[in-house]
Motif scaffolding. Structure first.
Motif, PDB file in Angstrom:
ATOM      1  N   LEU A 131       0.801  -1.229   0.000  1.00 58.87           N
ATOM      2  CA  LEU A 131       0.000   0.000   0.000  1.00 58.87           C
ATOM      3  C   LEU A 131       0.833   1.279   0.000  1.00 58.87           C
ATOM      4  N   PRO A 132       1.875   1.421   0.840  1.00 62.92           N
ATOM      5  CA  PRO A 132       2.683   2.642   0.779  1.00 62.92           C
ATOM      6  C   PRO A 132       3.369   2.828  -0.577  1.00 62.92           C
ATOM      7  N   LEU A 133       3.832   1.739  -1.168  1.00 59.95           N
ATOM      8  CA  LEU A 133       4.474   1.825  -2.482  1.00 59.95           C
ATOM      9  C   LEU A 133       3.474   2.253  -3.544  1.00 59.95           C
ATOM     10  N   PHE A 134       2.256   1.736  -3.441  1.00 61.03           N
ATOM     11  CA  PHE A 134       1.208   2.084  -4.396  1.00 61.03           C
ATOM     12  C   PHE A 134       0.878   3.573  -4.318  1.00 61.03           C
ATOM     13  N   ASP A 179      -5.263  -7.226   8.412  1.00 62.02           N
ATOM     14  CA  ASP A 179      -3.911  -6.787   8.756  1.00 62.02           C
ATOM     15  C   ASP A 179      -3.938  -5.288   9.056  1.00 62.02           C
ATOM     16  N   ASP A 180      -2.846  -4.584   8.792  1.00 62.65           N
ATOM     17  CA  ASP A 180      -2.758  -3.152   9.106  1.00 62.65           C
ATOM     18  C   ASP A 180      -3.215  -2.256   7.959  1.00 62.65           C
ATOM     19  N   THR A 181      -3.880  -2.819   6.972  1.00 60.92           N
ATOM     20  CA  THR A 181      -4.367  -2.013   5.850  1.00 60.92           C
ATOM     21  C   THR A 181      -5.246  -0.853   6.298  1.00 60.92           C
ATOM     22  N   PRO A 182      -6.255  -1.045   7.195  1.00 62.60           N
ATOM     23  CA  PRO A 182      -7.081   0.095   7.636  1.00 62.60           C
ATOM     24  C   PRO A 182      -6.272   1.198   8.299  1.00 62.60           C
ATOM     25  N   ARG A 187      -3.716   6.741   7.854  1.00 58.89           N
ATOM     26  CA  ARG A 187      -2.520   7.576   7.872  1.00 58.89           C
ATOM     27  C   ARG A 187      -2.316   8.260   6.519  1.00 58.89           C
ATOM     28  N   LEU A 188      -2.509   7.504   5.446  1.00 57.90           N
ATOM     29  CA  LEU A 188      -2.365   8.088   4.120  1.00 57.90           C
ATOM     30  C   LEU A 188      -3.417   9.164   3.870  1.00 57.90           C
ATOM     31  N   ARG A 189      -4.584   8.968   4.417  1.00 57.80           N
ATOM     32  CA  ARG A 189      -5.663   9.937   4.224  1.00 57.80           C
ATOM     33  C   ARG A 189      -5.323  11.277   4.883  1.00 57.80           C
ATOM     34  N   ARG A 190      -4.643  11.242   6.010  1.00 58.36           N
ATOM     35  CA  ARG A 190      -4.243  12.501   6.659  1.00 58.36           C
ATOM     36  C   ARG A 190      -3.204  13.239   5.835  1.00 58.36           C
ATOM     37  N   GLU A 191      -2.382  12.491   5.116  1.00 55.56           N
ATOM     38  CA  GLU A 191      -1.329  13.109   4.309  1.00 55.56           C
ATOM     39  C   GLU A 191      -1.799  13.440   2.897  1.00 55.56           C
ATOM     40  N   TRP A 192      -2.835  12.745   2.440  1.00 59.03           N
ATOM     41  CA  TRP A 192      -3.314  12.879   1.054  1.00 59.03           C
ATOM     42  C   TRP A 192      -4.822  13.099   1.097  1.00 59.03           C
TER      43      TRP A 192
END
Length: 319
Positions: free
Chosen positions: A18-21, A47-50, A55-60
């Motif tokens: 997910l981070p790479l994507f 897993d830790d996907t949610p 976290r990505l939503r706060r940055e993006w």
């Protein structure tokens, strides 16, 4: 205002990739000079996907998280994302980076330039796949073509669609909808964009052999009634074979060359039994689809949508 482009990403246990994507997708979308949203559909990940998505939503800020209450499957998760997307154009893409996000810009450009409703991402180079995967995929598309399914060869679930196309697909009454076959069936104007299929960037494939077989079975029974005709032909072949065996037995009896033994009897019984079971199995698949359609149960339930539900608020339940 609604965005022009929605990127729908179904995902299940994709914490590794997910981070790479996100790292590859964001520069592509930011450089397209168009408004967009990224609808990440969490298909009940364990897993830790949610956590990574939040976290990505706060940055993006363009990321929108839609979480299903339970794992519903790849096709159902994709349909859920399409049903909630707001864009005039929608792209479906997996998070494993086997389909390059850089092609999205070319897809949208082709759709606008050629005035088409659908742009298929076609895998022109599959050298990163195993020989088994390439062989089975080629066989799948050839069988679908013989059964009358439209669409481009080696075009899976990486595609761009207009809002009108998505609305038409979602209006279909099918429960086990296979999008790679449902979209071409509409016959809307389309184009193709070729690309090289890459190896999975991280993590493990979420499409084992069992799911591939289920997808194939849903595709065959959903696109054509040819297997029913196949069952009829098998039944006719069984009757012809039985008649020939009867004639052979009578001639052997009259000429005094009848053969005693159980081997030939067992072969005949097993052969006819196999034909009957095959025919019953084919009929059962179609009856099963009718049964599921009559139940009309939702294919998924929405537990959370970041556009509608605050992170700390109550969760809603939607079809």
């Amino acid at each position: 205002m609604n965005p022009e482009l929605s990127v729908v990403v179904p995902m299940f246990n994709e914490q590794d990739v997910l981070p790479l994507f996100a790292e590859r997708l964001r520069p592509v979308l930011d450089g397209m000079n168009t408004s967009y949203e990224v609808v990440c559909v969490d298909d009940g990940s364990s897993d830790d996907t949610p956590t990574i998505l939040q976290r990505l939503r706060r940055e993006w800020p363009q990321i929108r998280v839609v979480r299903l209450r339970a794992n519903a499957g790849h096709q159902a998760a994709m349909s859920a994302g399409l049903a909630r997307s707001l864009g005039s154009w929608m792209v479906t893409i997996d998070a494993d980076l086997q389909d390059p996000p850089e092609v999205i810009a070319e897809m949208l450009d082709v759709a606008k330039r050629e005035h088409v409703d659908v742009v298929y991402g076609v895998r022109t180079d599959r050298t990163t796949d195993t020989a088994f995967k390439r062989t089975t995929a080629e066989g799948f598309y050839k069988v679908m073509g013989k059964l009358g399914a439209g669409g481009a060869m080696n075009a899976a679930d990486f595609r761009l669609m207009s809002r009108e196309t998505v609305d038409a697909v979602l209006a279909l009454p099918e429960q086990n909808r296979v999008l790679r076959l449902a979209v071409p069936h509409l016959g809307f104007p389309s184009a193709e964009v070729g690309y090289k299929r890459e190896a999975r960037a991280a993590g493990e494939s979420k499409y084992p052999l069992s799911k591939m077989l289920k997808l194939t079975l849903d595709s065959i029974t959903g696109v054509s009634n040819a297997p029913l005709r196949l069952a009829t032909w098998f039944a006719g072949l069984g009757f012809v074979t039985a008649f020939l065996v009867l004639v052979f037995a009578l001639i052997s009896k009259l000429t005094g060359h009848s053969i005693t033994g159980w081997a030939s009897t067992m072969v005949a019984i097993c052969g006819f039994g196999a034909f009957q079971l095959l025919c019953l199995g084919i009929l059962g698949e179609y009856v099963g689809r009718l049964y599921v359609a009559m139940q009309a149960r939702p294919t998924h339930y929405i537990a959370y949508d970041s556009l509608e539900t605050p992170t700390t608020g109550s969760q809603d339940l939607r079809r």
